[in-house]
Design a protein around this motif. Structure first.
Motif, PDB file in Angstrom:
ATOM      1  N   PRO A  10       3.924  88.323  39.941  1.00 55.28           N
ATOM      2  CA  PRO A  10       3.432  88.134  38.569  1.00 55.28           C
ATOM      3  C   PRO A  10       2.665  86.815  38.407  1.00 55.28           C
ATOM      4  CG  PRO A  10       5.705  88.894  38.543  1.00 55.28           C
ATOM      5  CD  PRO A  10       5.388  88.554  39.955  1.00 55.28           C
ATOM      6  N   ARG A  11       3.130  85.759  39.056  1.00 55.90           N
ATOM      7  CA  ARG A  11       2.445  84.469  38.945  1.00 55.90           C
ATOM      8  C   ARG A  11       1.061  84.531  39.602  1.00 55.90           C
ATOM      9  NH1 ARG A  11       1.094  80.149  36.142  1.00 55.90           N
ATOM     10  NH2 ARG A  11       1.198  78.152  37.284  1.00 55.90           N
ATOM     11  N   LEU A  12       0.957  85.200  40.762  1.00 51.28           N
ATOM     12  CA  LEU A  12      -0.334  85.331  41.420  1.00 51.28           C
ATOM     13  C   LEU A  12      -1.307  86.138  40.563  1.00 51.28           C
ATOM     14  CD1 LEU A  12       0.825  86.071  45.095  1.00 51.28           C
ATOM     15  CD2 LEU A  12      -0.350  84.007  44.297  1.00 51.28           C
ATOM     16  N   VAL A  13      -0.825  87.223  39.957  1.00 51.94           N
ATOM     17  CA  VAL A  13      -1.686  88.019  39.087  1.00 51.94           C
ATOM     18  C   VAL A  13      -2.169  87.176  37.917  1.00 51.94           C
ATOM     19  CG1 VAL A  13      -1.770  90.033  37.560  1.00 51.94           C
ATOM     20  CG2 VAL A  13      -0.584  90.190  39.763  1.00 51.94           C
ATOM     21  N   GLU A  14      -1.291  86.345  37.384  1.00 55.09           N
ATOM     22  CA  GLU A  14      -1.657  85.477  36.262  1.00 55.09           C
ATOM     23  C   GLU A  14      -2.728  84.474  36.672  1.00 55.09           C
ATOM     24  OE1 GLU A  14       0.557  82.218  33.319  1.00 55.09           O
ATOM     25  OE2 GLU A  14       1.701  83.413  34.747  1.00 55.09           O
ATOM     26  N   LEU A  15      -2.625  83.947  37.897  1.00 55.71           N
ATOM     27  CA  LEU A  15      -3.575  82.926  38.351  1.00 55.71           C
ATOM     28  C   LEU A  15      -4.951  83.504  38.659  1.00 55.71           C
ATOM     29  CD1 LEU A  15      -1.263  80.804  40.704  1.00 55.71           C
ATOM     30  CD2 LEU A  15      -2.067  80.214  38.401  1.00 55.71           C
ATOM     31  N   LEU A  16      -5.061  84.813  38.782  1.00 58.09           N
ATOM     32  CA  LEU A  16      -6.383  85.415  38.955  1.00 58.09           C
ATOM     33  C   LEU A  16      -7.264  85.186  37.737  1.00 58.09           C
ATOM     34  CD1 LEU A  16      -5.495  88.885  40.579  1.00 58.09           C
ATOM     35  CD2 LEU A  16      -6.562  86.938  41.715  1.00 58.09           C
ATOM     36  N   ASP A  17      -6.647  84.962  36.595  1.00 59.25           N
ATOM     37  CA  ASP A  17      -7.372  84.776  35.335  1.00 59.25           C
ATOM     38  C   ASP A  17      -7.730  83.306  35.147  1.00 59.25           C
ATOM     39  OD1 ASP A  17      -8.537  85.195  32.918  1.00 59.25           O
ATOM     40  OD2 ASP A  17      -6.674  85.551  31.816  1.00 59.25           O
ATOM     41  N   GLY A  69       0.084  95.024  37.490  1.00 59.92           N
ATOM     42  CA  GLY A  69      -1.253  95.015  36.897  1.00 59.92           C
ATOM     43  C   GLY A  69      -2.290  94.220  37.656  1.00 59.92           C
ATOM     44  N   ALA A  70      -2.188  94.141  38.981  1.00 65.64           N
ATOM     45  CA  ALA A  70      -3.124  93.303  39.730  1.00 65.64           C
ATOM     46  C   ALA A  70      -4.479  93.953  39.931  1.00 65.64           C
ATOM     47  CB  ALA A  70      -2.523  92.957  41.096  1.00 65.64           C
ATOM     48  N   LEU A  71      -4.558  95.284  39.941  1.00 64.75           N
ATOM     49  CA  LEU A  71      -5.809  95.926  40.310  1.00 64.75           C
ATOM     50  C   LEU A  71      -6.930  95.628  39.326  1.00 64.75           C
ATOM     51  CD1 LEU A  71      -7.299  97.739  42.255  1.00 64.75           C
ATOM     52  CD2 LEU A  71      -6.517  99.721  40.963  1.00 64.75           C
ATOM     53  N   VAL A  72      -6.615  95.604  38.040  1.00 67.46           N
ATOM     54  CA  VAL A  72      -7.662  95.386  37.034  1.00 67.46           C
ATOM     55  C   VAL A  72      -8.346  94.034  37.208  1.00 67.46           C
ATOM     56  CG1 VAL A  72      -8.141  95.228  34.576  1.00 67.46           C
ATOM     57  CG2 VAL A  72      -6.512  96.926  35.422  1.00 67.46           C
ATOM     58  N   PRO A  73      -7.606  92.919  37.240  1.00 68.00           N
ATOM     59  CA  PRO A  73      -8.297  91.639  37.427  1.00 68.00           C
ATOM     60  C   PRO A  73      -8.970  91.517  38.800  1.00 68.00           C
ATOM     61  CG  PRO A  73      -5.905  91.330  37.446  1.00 68.00           C
ATOM     62  CD  PRO A  73      -6.162  92.719  36.981  1.00 68.00           C
ATOM     63  N   ILE A  74      -8.400  92.154  39.829  1.00 70.08           N
ATOM     64  CA  ILE A  74      -9.044  92.108  41.148  1.00 70.08           C
ATOM     65  C   ILE A  74     -10.386  92.838  41.105  1.00 70.08           C
ATOM     66  CG2 ILE A  74      -8.886  92.934  43.526  1.00 70.08           C
ATOM     67  CD1 ILE A  74      -5.913  92.374  43.444  1.00 70.08           C
ATOM     68  N   VAL A  75     -10.431  93.993  40.430  1.00 75.96           N
ATOM     69  CA  VAL A  75     -11.688  94.732  40.302  1.00 75.96           C
ATOM     70  C   VAL A  75     -12.715  93.911  39.539  1.00 75.96           C
ATOM     71  CG1 VAL A  75     -12.772  96.743  39.226  1.00 75.96           C
ATOM     72  CG2 VAL A  75     -10.677  97.021  40.546  1.00 75.96           C
ATOM     73  N   HIS A  76     -12.271  93.187  38.513  1.00 70.98           N
ATOM     74  CA  HIS A  76     -13.206  92.336  37.764  1.00 70.98           C
ATOM     75  C   HIS A  76     -13.792  91.247  38.653  1.00 70.98           C
ATOM     76  CE1 HIS A  76     -12.729  94.213  33.935  1.00 70.98           C
ATOM     77  NE2 HIS A  76     -11.432  93.941  33.828  1.00 70.98           N
ATOM     78  N   LEU A  77     -13.008  90.791  39.627  1.00 81.78           N
ATOM     79  CA  LEU A  77     -13.504  89.747  40.523  1.00 81.78           C
ATOM     80  C   LEU A  77     -14.619  90.262  41.437  1.00 81.78           C
ATOM     81  CD1 LEU A  77     -10.271  87.831  41.643  1.00 81.78           C
ATOM     82  CD2 LEU A  77     -11.919  87.226  39.862  1.00 81.78           C
ATOM     83  N   LEU A  78     -14.792  91.561  41.533  1.00 84.81           N
ATOM     84  CA  LEU A  78     -15.903  92.104  42.316  1.00 84.81           C
ATOM     85  C   LEU A  78     -17.251  91.698  41.729  1.00 84.81           C
ATOM     86  CD1 LEU A  78     -14.618  95.759  42.971  1.00 84.81           C
ATOM     87  CD2 LEU A  78     -14.642  93.853  44.587  1.00 84.81           C
ATOM     88  N   SER A  79     -17.248  91.313  40.473  1.00 80.22           N
ATOM     89  CA  SER A  79     -18.479  90.866  39.811  1.00 80.22           C
ATOM     90  C   SER A  79     -18.508  89.355  39.615  1.00 80.22           C
ATOM     91  CB  SER A  79     -18.620  91.571  38.452  1.00 80.22           C
ATOM     92  OG  SER A  79     -18.623  92.977  38.610  1.00 80.22           O
TER      93      SER A  79
END
Length: 657
Positions: A152-159, A192-202
């Motif tokens: 959860p912390r890693l997913v949060e840090l993607l933002d 919920g990691a996939l959504v922010p990871i997909v956004h990072l594709l851009s």
């Protein structure tokens, strides 16, 4: 197939080596290769070695993927404040500990404590420490990291849109977590990691984009639920294709992006996405010479073309098959194999068959693949060739004219793998369905009868039917029937045919009975059977190859004698053209002359009736049979060509690649 062939797989960690697969044959398929991970502190390099993914475990418990995709908004790109993402927001059993590390604390504990800090440099240090721990090649602490509540912390840090370095390290850590098992991937998806990871594709940062591609590839590799979720596919595929369409992309980006697309193409994409992907795949396969890019592109095309006619037609329209046929001669089996699978998926189309025949390397490439150490490649090559021999006479002749092709196909009838033998049976039998007598004579001269006869004992009734049809077709060719009967007139052959007469399949028992009655009973009975069935090829066999004597013919009724007289005219007329032995003509003449029935038969009438219908030049068996029928004022026997063109079901339905 059909083929069954194993799925293409992809290495699911961040690899630090290159390669396109193993060329070593095994008992089932090329063995899975353990997925390497990136070395500590290094930048991930491209080059995933494709290997069959492990069976999914636990994917069925993921119920939040589509919901998360619909509800989560894109990550904020505004600067993060000092307190954002603090460990205090993580509650419950999975909350990160904020206890200061002891002097000799565990490295994982130290990393997690640093990640829980409010201080950005300390957070960054903790993520790097965790990423390095997860990058070890032997037993990375993936489960321990999950159990400690780090996901959860890693997913949060993607933002953290203002901190691309932190995003890069965070995405890398998550990539290595997703390199584990499907259960590990399930945890990442559940949070919920996939959504922010997909956004990072851009992302505007190239390294962040590339790392996000790795993570997406791992997720779609390990999670069948994610692959089959049409909503997730619709969101993830377009940005991946945009990365591939960029002209100035790095080779490492092309490798990672095409690998992710290849994994995603294994899922249930809607047709609009299939067409979108085909356009990019066509550009990629024609513009790249990199082994890894070509291999993954071919795997993607194999999956995109597998299934409905709609998919096959779309693949044909994308005009990728000329390049695919070229790639059959590629030096690497890692490229050859998926290229061959794709060709096998679309070879039922006339345009593809014509391209293989017209391409100077098309048939020779298939011939070389028949010698592959991989049984799946040998099987698929036989399948492609069988669809070519199911075409017109020109295609069959092109196969025959390829030096070494027919002997190799006949050799495949004795291959160690039964699936290879079955596909080779189709390839040979299809020649007898649509080929000329001269083309079938080539098969006989190359020794196809004994191995084809051996296929009558395989357990698959469909293959037995195909082999029987091939043998029956060959026996109806006058020019070769004598040598064929010599080849199979053994007690063992008759034993096999007698057993097939009791086969539960009506088609098999009927054909076996017909062959036995026409070619293996005593001469008198064979002639009677041929008369009853109006089978002129069998009648000719009975008269010319059996030990015909005056006594033997005398036992036959008057109608058979008349047939024998007409046959004598045919033998005399065609003796030189067809190579019929003069001894047979003399034997038949002597037998007829000794019969009292000769006085009651108008020989001249028979000859006149025959010559009024016999064409000047006889080139095909079907024409000759019509001439026989007209000579006797009998309606010609209807000849039908069984549409064995593209293998009967289930062979037209290719197995998943």
């Amino acid at each position: 197939q059909g083929g069954g062939s194993s799925n293409n797989g992809g290495a699911s960690a961040v690899p630090n080596s290159t390669g396109g697969g193993s060329g070593v044959e095994d008992t089932a398929e090329e063995p899975p290769v353990a997925a390497p991970v990136a070395a500590q502190g290094g930048v991930p390099t491209a080059g995933a070695i494709r290997s069959p993914p492990p069976p999914p475990a636990g994917d069925g418990n993921i119920q939040v993927l589509t919901t998360a995709m619909e509800q989560l908004s894109p990550p904020s790109l505004t600067p993060a404040t000092a307190g954002e993402g603090a460990a205090a927001t993580v509650q419950g059993a999975n909350a990160l500990s904020t206890v200061p590390p002891a002097a000799n604390s565990d490295p994982l504990e130290t990393a997690l404590n640093n990640m829980a800090s409010l201080d950005r440099p300390t957070i960054y240090e903790g993520v790097v420490q965790l990423r390095k721990l997860l990058s070890v090649e032997t037993n990375p602490p993936i489960q321990s990291t999950i159990d400690a509540g780090a996901v959860p912390r890693l997913v949060e840090l993607l933002d953290r849109g203002d901190d691309t370095k932190l995003q890069f390290e965070t995405a890398w850590a998550l990539t290595n977590i997703t390199s584990g098992t499907s259960r590990h991937v399930e945890v990442v998806l559940t949070h919920g990691a996939l959504v922010p990871i997909v956004h990072l594709l851009s992302s505007p940062d190239g390294e962040v984009r590339e790392q996000a591609v790795w993570a997406v590839g791992n997720i779609f590799d390990k999670s069948s639920v994610a692959r089959d979720d049409r909503t997730l596919g619709a969101v993830a595929l377009p940005p991946l294709l945009r990365l591939l369409d960029k002209k100035d992309k790095k080779l490492s980006v092309a490798r990672t992006a095409i690998r992710a697309v290849s994994e995603l193409c294994r899922g249930k994409l809607n047709f609009d996405l299939v067409r979108l992907a085909l356009s990019t795949m066509a550009t990629t396969i024609s513009s790249s010479n990199d082994e890894l890019v070509l291999a993954d592109t071919c795997w993607a095309l194999s999956d995109l073309s597998d299934g409905s006619n709609e998919k096959i037609e779309a693949t044909i329209k994308a005009n990728v098959y000329p390049r695919l046929i070229e790639l059959l001669k590629h030096d690497s089996p890692a490229v050859q194999k998926p290229a061959l699978y794709t060709v096998a998926n679309i070879v039922m189309e006339d345009a593809v068959q014509a391209q293989i025949v017209s391409n100077s390397d098309g048939l020779t490439s298939l011939l070389e693949l028949l010698s592959s150490r991989s049984k799946s490649i040998r099987k698929e090559a036989c399948f492609v060739i069988s669809n070519i021999t199911a075409g017109n006479k020109e295609q069959i002749q092109a196969v025959i004219d390829t030096v070494g092709m027919i002997p190799m196909l006949i050799q495949m009838l004795s291959d160690t793998d039964v699936k290879v033998r079955e596909e080779a049976t189709y390839a040979i039998s299809n020649v007898t369905e649509g080929g000329t007598p001269e083309q079938m004579k080539t098969l006989i001269e190359q020794g196809c009868i004994p191995p084809l006869f051996s296929m009558l004992e395989v357990p698959d009734p469909t293959v037995v039917t195909v082999a029987l049809k091939g043998l029956r077709n060959i026996l109806k060719v006058d020019e070769v029937v004598t040598s064929v009967i010599t080849d199979i007139s053994t007690s063992d052959s008759q034993r096999i045919l007698m057993a097939l007469q009791k086969h539960e399949s009506h088609d098999i028992s009927t054909m076996a009975t017909e062959i036995m009655e026409l070619y293996f009973l005593d001469p008198t009975q064979s002639l009677r059977t041929a008369m009853e069935r109006r089978d002129f090829a069998a009648l000719r066999v009975g008269i010319t190859t059996a030990p015909v004597t005056a006594a033997g013919v005398a036992e036959i009724d008057e109608a058979v004698v008349e047939e024998a007289k007409v046959m004598l005219v045919v033998l005399t007329t065609e003796g030189l053209e067809s190579g019929i032995a003069q001894r047979s003509v003399a034997m038949l003449q002597s037998a007829i002359d000794s019969l009292e029935a000769i006085e009651r038969v108008d020989r001249t009438l028979a000859e006149v009736r025959f010559h009024t219908t016999l064409p000047t030049t006889i080139t095909q068996n079907s024409t000759r049979s019509t001439a026989y029928s007209n000579a006797l004022n009998q309606p010609p026997k209807a000849t039908t060509k069984t549409p064995n063109t593209q293998h009967p079901t289930p062979n037209t339905q290719r197995p998943p690649n």
